[in-house]
Design a protein around this motif. Structure first.
Motif, PDB file in Angstrom:
ATOM      1  N   LYS A 251       0.332  -1.323   0.196  1.00 49.67           N
ATOM      2  CA  LYS A 251       0.236   0.388  -0.037  1.00 49.67           C
ATOM      3  C   LYS A 251       0.903   1.644   0.318  1.00 49.67           C
ATOM      4  O   LYS A 251       0.662   2.123  -0.753  1.00 49.67           O
ATOM      5  N   TYR A 252       1.825   1.641   0.674  1.00 48.39           N
ATOM      6  CA  TYR A 252       2.785   2.198   0.410  1.00 48.39           C
ATOM      7  C   TYR A 252       4.345   2.249   0.275  1.00 48.39           C
ATOM      8  O   TYR A 252       4.911   3.581   0.226  1.00 48.39           O
ATOM      9  N   GLY A 253       4.560   1.439  -0.029  1.00 52.61           N
ATOM     10  CA  GLY A 253       5.456   1.058  -0.876  1.00 52.61           C
ATOM     11  C   GLY A 253       6.205   2.763  -1.564  1.00 52.61           C
ATOM     12  O   GLY A 253       7.957   3.067  -1.674  1.00 52.61           O
ATOM     13  N   ARG A 254       6.027   2.838  -2.332  1.00 55.12           N
ATOM     14  CA  ARG A 254       6.061   3.296  -3.093  1.00 55.12           C
ATOM     15  C   ARG A 254       6.200   5.160  -2.890  1.00 55.12           C
ATOM     16  O   ARG A 254       6.772   5.742  -3.130  1.00 55.12           O
ATOM     17  N   MET A 255       4.895   5.066  -2.021  1.00 55.70           N
ATOM     18  CA  MET A 255       4.812   6.421  -1.163  1.00 55.70           C
ATOM     19  C   MET A 255       6.215   6.525  -1.081  1.00 55.70           C
ATOM     20  O   MET A 255       7.277   7.573  -0.740  1.00 55.70           O
ATOM     21  N   LEU A 256       6.183   5.913   0.410  1.00 51.77           N
ATOM     22  CA  LEU A 256       7.475   5.755   1.073  1.00 51.77           C
ATOM     23  C   LEU A 256       8.891   5.634   0.165  1.00 51.77           C
ATOM     24  O   LEU A 256       9.856   6.861   0.689  1.00 51.77           O
ATOM     25  N   ASN A 257       9.017   5.388  -0.917  1.00 57.04           N
ATOM     26  CA  ASN A 257      10.344   5.262  -1.494  1.00 57.04           C
ATOM     27  C   ASN A 257      10.201   6.768  -2.411  1.00 57.04           C
ATOM     28  O   ASN A 257      11.851   7.317  -2.278  1.00 57.04           O
ATOM     29  N   SER A 258       9.636   7.128  -2.689  1.00 57.68           N
ATOM     30  CA  SER A 258       9.164   8.705  -3.177  1.00 57.68           C
ATOM     31  C   SER A 258      10.190   9.738  -2.626  1.00 57.68           C
ATOM     32  O   SER A 258      11.161  10.659  -2.658  1.00 57.68           O
ATOM     33  N   ILE A 259       9.237   9.913  -1.164  1.00 59.82           N
ATOM     34  CA  ILE A 259       9.731  10.725  -0.174  1.00 59.82           C
ATOM     35  C   ILE A 259      11.010  11.083   0.172  1.00 59.82           C
ATOM     36  O   ILE A 259      12.095  10.973  -0.076  1.00 59.82           O
ATOM     37  N   SER A 260      11.774   8.811   0.401  1.00 57.45           N
ATOM     38  CA  SER A 260      13.161   9.085   1.121  1.00 57.45           C
ATOM     39  C   SER A 260      14.440   9.470  -0.588  1.00 57.45           C
ATOM     40  O   SER A 260      15.284  10.285  -0.405  1.00 57.45           O
ATOM     41  N   PHE A 261      13.449   8.993  -1.229  1.00 59.48           N
ATOM     42  CA  PHE A 261      14.473   9.316  -3.193  1.00 59.48           C
ATOM     43  C   PHE A 261      14.680  10.435  -2.884  1.00 59.48           C
ATOM     44  O   PHE A 261      15.583  10.896  -3.357  1.00 59.48           O
ATOM     45  N   SER A 262      13.110  11.912  -2.466  1.00 68.27           N
ATOM     46  CA  SER A 262      12.886  13.357  -3.113  1.00 68.27           C
ATOM     47  C   SER A 262      14.697  14.459  -2.104  1.00 68.27           C
ATOM     48  O   SER A 262      15.504  14.935  -1.884  1.00 68.27           O
ATOM     49  N   LEU A 263      14.530  13.045  -0.815  1.00 71.02           N
ATOM     50  CA  LEU A 263      16.090  13.714  -0.404  1.00 71.02           C
ATOM     51  C   LEU A 263      17.439  12.952   0.146  1.00 71.02           C
ATOM     52  O   LEU A 263      18.153  14.248   0.324  1.00 71.02           O
ATOM     53  N   LEU A 264      17.519  12.113  -0.760  1.00 67.48           N
ATOM     54  CA  LEU A 264      18.646  10.959  -0.953  1.00 67.48           C
ATOM     55  C   LEU A 264      19.227  11.079  -1.962  1.00 67.48           C
ATOM     56  O   LEU A 264      20.203  10.773  -2.832  1.00 67.48           O
ATOM     57  N   SER A 265      18.401  11.668  -3.176  1.00 69.00           N
ATOM     58  CA  SER A 265      18.578  11.258  -4.598  1.00 69.00           C
ATOM     59  C   SER A 265      19.476   9.993  -4.499  1.00 69.00           C
ATOM     60  O   SER A 265      20.345  10.039  -5.409  1.00 69.00           O
ATOM     61  N   SER A 266      18.603   8.999  -4.171  1.00 70.50           N
ATOM     62  CA  SER A 266      19.477   7.647  -4.502  1.00 70.50           C
ATOM     63  C   SER A 266      18.563   6.701  -4.233  1.00 70.50           C
ATOM     64  O   SER A 266      18.734   6.931  -3.139  1.00 70.50           O
TER      65      SER A 266
ATOM     66  N   GLU B 153      19.353   3.238  -4.114  1.00 69.23           N
ATOM     67  CA  GLU B 153      19.869   2.627  -3.289  1.00 69.23           C
ATOM     68  C   GLU B 153      19.757   2.965  -1.318  1.00 69.23           C
ATOM     69  O   GLU B 153      19.135   2.199  -0.757  1.00 69.23           O
ATOM     70  N   ASP B 154      20.529   4.150  -1.133  1.00 70.94           N
ATOM     71  CA  ASP B 154      19.802   4.787  -0.065  1.00 70.94           C
ATOM     72  C   ASP B 154      18.122   4.442   0.265  1.00 70.94           C
ATOM     73  O   ASP B 154      17.834   4.494   1.436  1.00 70.94           O
ATOM     74  N   ALA B 155      17.291   5.103  -0.699  1.00 74.10           N
ATOM     75  CA  ALA B 155      16.259   5.188  -0.364  1.00 74.10           C
ATOM     76  C   ALA B 155      15.350   3.744   0.168  1.00 74.10           C
ATOM     77  O   ALA B 155      14.707   3.803   0.774  1.00 74.10           O
ATOM     78  N   GLU B 156      16.151   3.044  -1.188  1.00 70.74           N
ATOM     79  CA  GLU B 156      15.514   1.768  -0.665  1.00 70.74           C
ATOM     80  C   GLU B 156      15.733   0.946   0.782  1.00 70.74           C
ATOM     81  O   GLU B 156      15.030   0.443   1.807  1.00 70.74           O
ATOM     82  N   GLU B 157      17.066   1.376   1.670  1.00 69.71           N
ATOM     83  CA  GLU B 157      17.323   0.773   2.495  1.00 69.71           C
ATOM     84  C   GLU B 157      16.530   1.845   3.606  1.00 69.71           C
ATOM     85  O   GLU B 157      15.705   1.025   4.939  1.00 69.71           O
ATOM     86  N   CYS B 158      16.760   2.448   3.177  1.00 71.65           N
ATOM     87  CA  CYS B 158      15.094   3.603   4.023  1.00 71.65           C
ATOM     88  C   CYS B 158      14.275   2.894   4.425  1.00 71.65           C
ATOM     89  O   CYS B 158      13.959   3.416   5.641  1.00 71.65           O
ATOM     90  N   VAL B 159      13.930   2.807   3.259  1.00 73.27           N
ATOM     91  CA  VAL B 159      12.367   1.865   3.229  1.00 73.27           C
ATOM     92  C   VAL B 159      12.389   0.735   4.208  1.00 73.27           C
ATOM     93  O   VAL B 159      11.867   0.844   5.026  1.00 73.27           O
ATOM     94  N   ASN B 160      13.188   0.132   3.926  1.00 74.52           N
ATOM     95  CA  ASN B 160      13.089  -1.412   5.193  1.00 74.52           C
ATOM     96  C   ASN B 160      13.861  -0.601   6.008  1.00 74.52           C
ATOM     97  O   ASN B 160      12.989  -1.543   7.212  1.00 74.52           O
TER      98      ASN B 160
END
Lengths: 213, 183
Positions: B24-39, B41-48
């Motif tokens: 339900k929220y995986g893509r949204m969470l990834n998007s938030i993290s990616f916007s902040l980190l521009s990476s 790989e890092d975004a995926e780790e933050c989601v986990n």
């Protein structure tokens, strides 16, 4: 870092503490009231225009259908018509209407064009089919609406070995294999996903028409 | 699946809580993290890490707005990672903080006392008093760190109009911060 930037960073941190209801509202309310009015008017005009196009097309499709039925009675079901969406897309990879891209970045998600994009697991390349006509885009949107309305769950044996996305040319990316939700809308990237639903038959029909042109 | 059903899964310590959250929220969470980190790989780790944090914080907590609850977690985790690396290119958290610096009163110093809870209380009040359109745009930009182009697309507005709303809202926030001597 100067004091001003430190204070800005602190403010940025504190914005993480705003109330849950305000945070939730921002994602639930995607089109504020002021914007909705303008779009509603625009949509009404578009709907009338689309209806006119659909009626004209329907007459054309009906006539073509009559001719096709006659031919099929003689030839049987054509090979293309028997294929699933995945088979159609993979089969079209060597066709002239399909473009091949070596990377996701090369596909062009901000070029203003609506595209059907897919990646085959077998070769890892990206392929795209551009929808150049407004009525094709309208059919695509109709196919997506039906996909969401039907929401046929993907069974374990039906997981396709390709990934499919739809790019609207303004950065927005969705997949016909994902349920309709805010979290399933991507921006500026061809995201990875696990299939949740199956695309509607209309999408297969549209793809068939596009690649057979 | 509804939020309360997913929360029930966390409370029942069912591992499917994570997969349903991701669905339900995986893509949204990834998007938030990616916007902040521009990476990616890092975004995926933050989601986990976010799933892990959610798992650990429930059952003690029972969030009503699960999406908001998870968004706050991933925002915090991503900002920590941003600070740890500081190699983020412009357009990620760096660019957003720079925009927010326009809200900072000119006489602000690091020695100013960031009084506990006063600023977040003022921010909540400020946002509650904004009209819906301005509030949604402001929160999407400075909480979710969404690109301005994405906000414009979702809100059916031109990019310039979104920038204009953000600029006026930042100015209004600056006036509030000055009046209340915050920051």
């Amino acid at each position: 870092m100067n004091d001003r930037m430190k204070a800005a960073e602190y403010l940025f941190d504190e914005l993480g503490l705003i109330s849950d209801s305000i945070v939730a509202e921002a994602m639930l309310v995607s089109i504020p009231a002021a914007g909705r009015k303008k779009i509603s008017l625009r949509r009404a005009v578009s709907a009338i225009a689309a209806a006119a196009v659909i009626i004209t097309l329907s007459l054309g499709v009906f006539a073509v259908g009559l001719m096709r039925d006659k031919n099929e009675a003689e030839d049987g079901v054509t090979e293309l018509e028997a294929q699933s969406l995945e088979e159609l897309l993979v089969g079209a990879q060597s066709g002239g209407v399909v473009r091949v891209h070596s990377s996701a970045e090369a596909v062009g998600l901000f070029d203003g064009q609506t595209k059907l994009i897919w990646q085959s697991e077998s070769d890892g390349e990206y392929y795209s089919l551009t929808l150049t006509r407004n009525d094709d885009v309208a059919r695509l949107n109709g196919a997506l609406r039906n996909t969401y309305a039907e929401a046929k769950s993907v069974e374990s044996g039906e997981v396709p070995d390709i990934r499919v996305w739809i790019s609207y040319g303004d950065g927005k990316v969705v997949s016909p294999y994902l349920k309709k939700s805010e979290g399933n809308v991507g921006y500026g990237e061809l995201f990875g996903y696990s299939p949740e639903i199956l695309p509607s038959e209309e999408l297969t029909e549209l793809t068939r028409d596009l690649i057979s042109e | 699946m509804e939020d309360y059903q997913i929360v029930d899964l966390y409370w029942a310590r069912s591992e499917s809580a994570i997969s349903e959250t991701e669905r339900k929220y995986g893509r949204m969470l990834n998007s938030i993290s990616f916007s902040l980190l521009s990476s990616a790989e890092d975004a995926e780790e933050c989601v986990n890490d976010t799933y892990m944090a959610a798992w650990q914080s429930m059952p003690e907590e029972r969030p009503v707005y699960l999406g908001a609850f998870l968004s706050k977690i991933i925002r915090r985790i991503s900002i920590s990672r941003f600070r740890a690396s500081r190699t983020i290119k412009r357009g990620g958290a760096e660019g957003i903080i720079e925009e927010l610096s326009e809200c900072i009163p000119s006489d602000s110093t690091v020695e100013s006392e960031y009084e506990n809870g006063r600023l977040s209380e003022a921010l909540n009040r400020f946002l509650a008093e904004l009209d819906e359109k301005k509030r949604v745009i402001f929160v999407r930009r400075y909480f979710y760190s969404q690109p301005i182009e994405r906000i414009a697309l979702d809100c059916g507005m031109k990019v310039g109009s979104v920038k204009s709303v953000l600029s006026r809202t930042r100015q209004a926030l600056k006036e509030l911060l000055e009046e209340e001597e915050l920051l």
